[in-house]
Motif scaffolding. Structure first.
Motif, PDB file in Angstrom:
ATOM      1  N   SER A   1       0.795  -1.226   0.000  1.00 15.47           N
ATOM      2  CA  SER A   1       0.000   0.000   0.000  1.00 15.47           C
ATOM      3  C   SER A   1       0.830   1.280   0.000  1.00 15.47           C
ATOM      4  O   SER A   1       0.288   2.355  -0.204  1.00 15.47           O
ATOM      5  CB  SER A   1      -0.901   0.018   1.239  1.00 15.47           C
ATOM      6  N   GLY A   2       2.114   1.181   0.289  1.00 16.60           N
ATOM      7  CA  GLY A   2       2.927   2.375   0.498  1.00 16.60           C
ATOM      8  C   GLY A   2       3.007   2.772   1.959  1.00 16.60           C
ATOM      9  O   GLY A   2       3.834   3.624   2.315  1.00 16.60           O
TER      10      GLY A   2
ATOM     11  N   LYS B   1      17.725  -6.328  -2.848  1.00 11.33           N
ATOM     12  CA  LYS B   1      18.102  -5.829  -4.169  1.00 11.33           C
ATOM     13  C   LYS B   1      19.416  -6.508  -4.547  1.00 11.33           C
ATOM     14  O   LYS B   1      20.454  -6.199  -3.986  1.00 11.33           O
ATOM     15  CB  LYS B   1      18.261  -4.310  -4.142  1.00 11.33           C
ATOM     16  N   GLY B   2      19.322  -7.436  -5.489  1.00  4.91           N
ATOM     17  CA  GLY B   2      20.499  -8.236  -5.771  1.00  4.91           C
ATOM     18  C   GLY B   2      20.779  -9.101  -4.560  1.00  4.91           C
ATOM     19  O   GLY B   2      19.949  -9.864  -4.103  1.00  4.91           O
ATOM     20  N   ARG B   3      21.959  -8.950  -3.964  1.00  6.71           N
ATOM     21  CA  ARG B   3      22.326  -9.721  -2.779  1.00  6.71           C
ATOM     22  C   ARG B   3      22.388  -8.823  -1.557  1.00  6.71           C
ATOM     23  O   ARG B   3      22.950  -9.196  -0.533  1.00  6.71           O
ATOM     24  CB  ARG B   3      23.668 -10.406  -3.015  1.00  6.71           C
ATOM     25  N   HIS B   4      21.810  -7.608  -1.646  1.00  6.30           N
ATOM     26  CA  HIS B   4      21.916  -6.647  -0.556  1.00  6.30           C
ATOM     27  C   HIS B   4      20.617  -6.540   0.230  1.00  6.30           C
ATOM     28  O   HIS B   4      19.543  -6.408  -0.358  1.00  6.30           O
ATOM     29  CB  HIS B   4      22.289  -5.258  -1.085  1.00  6.30           C
ATOM     30  N   ALA B   5      20.710  -6.587   1.543  1.00  7.79           N
ATOM     31  CA  ALA B   5      19.563  -6.290   2.401  1.00  7.79           C
ATOM     32  C   ALA B   5      19.337  -4.784   2.407  1.00  7.79           C
ATOM     33  O   ALA B   5      20.279  -3.990   2.322  1.00  7.79           O
ATOM     34  CB  ALA B   5      19.827  -6.785   3.821  1.00  7.79           C
ATOM     35  N   LEU B   6      18.066  -4.376   2.521  1.00  8.53           N
ATOM     36  CA  LEU B   6      17.716  -2.962   2.470  1.00  8.53           C
ATOM     37  C   LEU B   6      16.872  -2.583   3.660  1.00  8.53           C
ATOM     38  O   LEU B   6      16.066  -3.378   4.156  1.00  8.53           O
ATOM     39  CB  LEU B   6      16.937  -2.654   1.180  1.00  8.53           C
ATOM     40  N   GLY B   7      17.037  -1.335   4.106  1.00  8.47           N
ATOM     41  CA  GLY B   7      16.142  -0.807   5.119  1.00  8.47           C
ATOM     42  C   GLY B   7      14.764  -0.580   4.539  1.00  8.47           C
ATOM     43  O   GLY B   7      14.585  -0.422   3.337  1.00  8.47           O
ATOM     44  N   GLY B   8      13.748  -0.580   5.413  1.00  8.16           N
ATOM     45  CA  GLY B   8      12.371  -0.438   4.973  1.00  8.16           C
ATOM     46  C   GLY B   8      12.039   0.974   4.533  1.00  8.16           C
ATOM     47  O   GLY B   8      12.767   1.930   4.810  1.00  8.16           O
ATOM     48  N   GLY B   9      10.903   1.117   3.848  1.00  8.81           N
ATOM     49  CA  GLY B   9      10.456   2.417   3.359  1.00  8.81           C
ATOM     50  C   GLY B   9       9.006   2.663   3.696  1.00  8.81           C
ATOM     51  O   GLY B   9       8.375   1.910   4.434  1.00  8.81           O
ATOM     52  N   GLY B  10       8.461   3.737   3.127  1.00  9.48           N
ATOM     53  CA  GLY B  10       7.077   4.111   3.368  1.00  9.48           C
ATOM     54  C   GLY B  10       6.918   4.861   4.669  1.00  9.48           C
ATOM     55  O   GLY B  10       7.869   5.054   5.431  1.00  9.48           O
ATOM     56  N   GLY B  11       5.687   5.317   4.935  1.00  6.65           N
ATOM     57  CA  GLY B  11       5.418   6.006   6.180  1.00  6.65           C
ATOM     58  C   GLY B  11       5.617   7.500   6.094  1.00  6.65           C
ATOM     59  O   GLY B  11       5.848   8.070   5.029  1.00  6.65           O
ATOM     60  N   GLU B  12       5.565   8.148   7.264  1.00  6.75           N
ATOM     61  CA  GLU B  12       5.530   9.601   7.354  1.00  6.75           C
ATOM     62  C   GLU B  12       6.900  10.230   7.567  1.00  6.75           C
ATOM     63  O   GLU B  12       7.029  11.446   7.533  1.00  6.75           O
ATOM     64  CB  GLU B  12       4.630  10.023   8.531  1.00  6.75           C
ATOM     65  N   TYR B  13       7.916   9.433   7.819  1.00  2.38           N
ATOM     66  CA  TYR B  13       9.226   9.988   8.173  1.00  2.38           C
ATOM     67  C   TYR B  13      10.315   9.086   7.596  1.00  2.38           C
ATOM     68  O   TYR B  13      10.068   7.922   7.275  1.00  2.38           O
ATOM     69  CB  TYR B  13       9.370  10.101   9.701  1.00  2.38           C
ATOM     70  N   PRO B  14      11.543   9.597   7.473  1.00  2.00           N
ATOM     71  CA  PRO B  14      12.628   8.773   6.922  1.00  2.00           C
ATOM     72  C   PRO B  14      12.963   7.593   7.826  1.00  2.00           C
ATOM     73  O   PRO B  14      12.640   7.579   9.017  1.00  2.00           O
ATOM     74  CB  PRO B  14      13.811   9.764   6.855  1.00  2.00           C
ATOM     75  N   LEU B  15      13.609   6.590   7.251  1.00  2.00           N
ATOM     76  CA  LEU B  15      14.045   5.421   8.003  1.00  2.00           C
ATOM     77  C   LEU B  15      14.934   5.853   9.162  1.00  2.00           C
ATOM     78  O   LEU B  15      15.848   6.664   8.991  1.00  2.00           O
ATOM     79  CB  LEU B  15      14.807   4.481   7.070  1.00  2.00           C
TER      80      LEU B  15
END
Length: 593
Positions: free
Chosen positions: A484-485, A544-558
C-alpha cells in the motif's frame, strides 16, 4: 477533494487557529455505530438501535484520569500555544512535524503567546524569526558514538545500550517531555523519549545483554506513569497522554518472575490500573454500543478497540494529518480520531485499518476506520492480562479479584473464538463491529494468540500453514499481504512481529517454521549491518540483488538505532547462537549477504 494547499490554508486561515485543524478539546464522547458508521453509509437505518447510552464521566477528564492528578498541568503544545502552534505547524518551517512540539520554550508559554498576539500583525513580522527567538530545538545527547566495523553484530548491540540510554535530568520547564524517575532506553533517531510497546522488545535485548538494572528501571518507570496518569502513554511526551499503546506491561513484569528477583505481585496494583484504563465504561454498555476502548457487541460479547480521546490532528504529525483528512470525503474529526487510534495500535499505518469495501487498488489513508475494528492482537493481550491478574490476585489472597478476572478472561476467549477466528483462512483476524463481519485481510497480528497461549494447538497448526503459504518472505515474516505504500505493509518486516511469531510457533512445537523465520530475519539484519554497520527500525524483506535494504514508506525517513531491532536480534542470537549472523563483521556477511 481539496488540494494540499487548500488544507494548509484552512489551518492557517481559521479565525481561532483551530476551527479546521484542531477541533476543541472535549472529554471523550460515546461513539456507536451510529456516530461513525452511519457517516460512512454503513448502517443507514440503525440510529435508534445503536445509539449509545449516556455514561458518567470520570472526575478528572482524560488524559489526566486520576482525581487530584498532580500532573494536570501537563498541557500539550497545541493546548499551550493554540493559534501559534497551528500557524507554525502549517507553515512548513520545520521539515518534520515532530520538531516544534519537542522544542524547548525559552520563556513562559503564556508570555510567548501574548508576544505573538501583539506582534503577528506588525509590518515585517517573521514567524520563523519569532520561533527562533522563543524556542530552542530539542537535541539528542552527544554520545560521540561511531560504529566500529570490527565489532560483531552482537558486540555492536551491546555497545549501543549506553548510547540509547537517557538518565533523569533536571526537567526543562514547560516542555512536552514528561519527567521520569529512572534511566530508560529510547528507540533512537527522531524518537528521543520512552515509548511503550517498543520498550518490551528493547527489554528483551537488555536481558540478553545482562542489563538487568535497566530492565528493572524501565519497568519502574512504567509503574510510575501508571501511578501518575492512570495509563502508560504512547510515549513520554504530553501530546501522547490521550492514548496508550498495546498493553505489554504484563509481559514486562513476567521478565522479573523468570529472573526470580521480584515478587510476582509487586506490580499488581499497576496491572489493575492499566486494565481499568482499557475497560473504562465497559460495565455500563448495552449491546451494540461502545465507550472509549470498550465495545459491547449485539450478542453481549465484550471486546476492545484502539481509541484516542482527542479528535484533532496529532501534534507530532500535524500537517500530515490535515492533508490526509482533506484528501477524503469524510468529516475531518472522524479521520483525525482514527489516525490517532491507529497510532495507539503501534501499526501506524497499515492497510489493516483502511476501508476494505473498495475493490482494486489499496484504499487511501483517508478511508482509515480504526475505531470500527476490534483487533486480534489487542484482545489477545488483554486476555493474557486478565489471566495474569487472576493468577496474581489468587497468590495475593484476593479470591474475589481472582474470580472476577478469570471470568473476564473466559468471556473474552469465547468472544475471540466466536468473532475473530477465521476457520476458512486458518488465522485469527480483526473484526469490523460497525459492519458485523470479520476483516478479510491477513496480517501478522494473527501470531499474538500463539505468543500469549490463547490459541489451541489445532489453531496454531492452521496458523503455521497460513504463515508459510502467505506471509513467509525472503527476508522474514511479512506484516500483511498488501503493498500500500504504508510502512506496516509489504514489503517491510518489523522486529517485534518476528519475535512474536517465532516464540508463538515455538510455544506450540513448530520449531521448523520458527527457525526458518529466525534464519531469514537474522540474515536480513546481518546483511545490512555488514554493509552499513547499523541496525534500523524496519527492513525490506526483498533484497536488491544480494543486498539487504532498510524499509520504506510512512511519514518519516528510516530511523537508525534502533531499540526494538537491537532487542529482538540480541535475544534471537541467544536462542540461535550458531547462526552466521552472530559473527557478522564488516566485509563478512551472513549466508552470503
Amino acid at each position: 477533494m481539496r488540494s494540499n494547499r487548500d488544507a494548509i490554508r484552512a489551518a492557517q486561515d481559521s479565525p481561532s487557529g483551530t476551527a479546521h485543524a484542531v477541533p476543541p478539546v472535549t472529554p471523550a464522547a460515546p461513539d456507536g455505530p451510529n456516530a461513525q458508521a452511519v457517516a460512512e453509509g454503513v448502517h443507514p437505518a440503525a440510529e435508534a438501535a445503536t445509539r449509545e447510552p449516556a455514561v458518567t464521566r470520570l472526575p478528572c477528564p482524560p488524559p489526566h484520569r486520576l482525581e487530584g492528578c498532580a500532573h494536570a498541568d501537563a498541557l500539550s503544545p497545541a493546548e499551550r500555544y493554540g493559534e501559534l502552534f497551528v500557524r507554525v505547524q502549517a507553515s512548513g518551517i520545520f521539515a518534520d512535524s515532530k520538531t516544534f512540539p519537542d522544542c524547548l520554550p525559552l520563556a513562559p508559554p503564556e508570555e510567548i503567546l501574548a508576544r505573538y498576539q501583539r506582534q503577528r500583525d506588525l509590518p515585517g513580522f517573521s514567524l520563523e524569526a519569532f520561533v527562533a527567538e522563543h524556542f530552542a530545538r530539542s537535541t539528542v545527547p552527544d554520545s560521540h558514538y561511531v560504529s566500529n566495523p570490527d565489532q560483531s553484530l552482537r558486540e555492536h548491540i551491546d555497545s549501543l545500550w549506553p548510547v540509547l540510554t537517557r538518565d533523569p535530568i533536571d526537567h526543562p520547564p514547560w516542555c512536552s517531555l514528561l519527567p521520569l524517575p529512572h534511566p530508560y532506553v529510547v528507540p533512537g533517531g527522531r524518537f528521543g523519549e520512552l515509548y511503550y510497546w517498543d520498550s518490551y522488545f528493547t527489554m528483551l535485548g537488555l536481558e540478553a545483554s545482562g542489563r538487568h538494572d535497566l530492565v528493572r528501571a524501565m519497568a519502574d518507570n512504567f509503574a510510575y506513569l501508571l501511578d501518575s496518569y492512570g495509563l502508560v502513554p504512547n510515549g513520554t511526551r504530553s501530546y501522547y497522554l490521550s492514548r496508550s499503546q498495546p498493553p505489554v506491561f504484563t509481559l514486562m513484569t513476567e521478565l522479573f518472575e523468570a529472573q526470580g528477583v521480584e515478587p510476582p505481585h509487586a506490580y499488581l496494583p499497576h496491572l489493575r490500573t492499566e486494565h481499568a484504563f482499557w475497560m473504562d465504561g465497559a460495565e455500563r454498555l448495552c449491546p451494540g454500543t461502545a465507550h472509549r476502548r470498550a465495545v459491547r457487541l449485539p450478542d453481549g460479547s465484550l471486546l476492545n478497540r484502539y481509541w484516542d480521546d482527542h479528535a484533532r490532528p496529532r501534534e507530532e504529525s500535524f500537517l500530515e494529518d490535515v492533508v490526509t483528512a482533506h484528501r477524503g470525503d469524510r468529516p475531518a474529526h472522524l479521520v483525525f480520531r482514527d489516525l490517532r487510534a491507529a497510532a495507539e495500535s503501534g501499526w501506524d499505518f497499515s492497510s489493516r485499518w483502511l476501508d476494505e469495501s473498495a475493490p482494486g487498488t489499496p484504499a487511501s489513508l483517508s478511508t482509515i476506520r480504526t475505531t470500527a475494528i476490534l483487533p486480534i492482537d489487542l484482545n489477545a493481550l488483554l486476555w493474557h492480562a486478565e489471566t495474569r491478574l487472576a493468577t496474581l490476585c489468587e497468590r495475593a489472597g484476593d479470591a474475589d479479584g481472582a474470580a472476577r478476572y478469570a471470568a473476564m478472561a473466559h468471556a473474552r476467549r469465547e468472544a475471540i473464538e466466536r468473532h475473530l477466528w477465521h476457520p476458512e483462512l486458518g488465522a485469527f483476524v480483526d473484526y469490523d463491529w460497525h459492519r458485523g463481519a470479520r476483516r478479510q485481510c491477513l496480517t501478522a497480528a494473527t501470531v499474538m494468540p500463539l505468543f500469549v497461549g490463547l490459541a489451541s494447538d489445532e489453531q496454531a497448526a492452521a496458523i503455521g500453514a497460513t504463515l508459510r503459504a502467505r506471509l513467509l518472505a525472503e527476508g522474514g515474516l511479512a506484516t500483511t499481504c498488501v503493498r500500500s505504500g504504508e510502512q506496516w505493509d509489504q514489503p517491510n518486516g518489523w522486529a517485534p512481529l518476528q519475535w512474536l511469531a517465532i516464540q508463538g510457533l515455538r510455544r506450540h512445537g513448530d520449531e521448523a517454521l520458527a527457525h526458518e523465520i529466525a534464519d531469514r530475519w537474522l540474515s536480513t539484519v546481518a546483511g545490512l549491518y555488514r554493509r552499513e554497520y547499523k541496525l534500523v527500525e524496519k527492513y525490506r524483506l526483498r533484497r536488491k540483488g544480494r543486498h539487504a535494504l532498510g524499509g520504506g514508506g510512512g511519514e518519516y525517513p528510516l530511523q537508525d538505532g534502533f531499540g526494538w531491532t537491537n532487542g529482538v536480534v540480541a535475544m534471537l542470537l541467544q536462542h540461535y547462537p550458531e547462526h552466521p549472523a552472530a559473527g557478522t563483521r564488516a566485509g563478512v556477511g551472513a549466508n552470503g549477504n
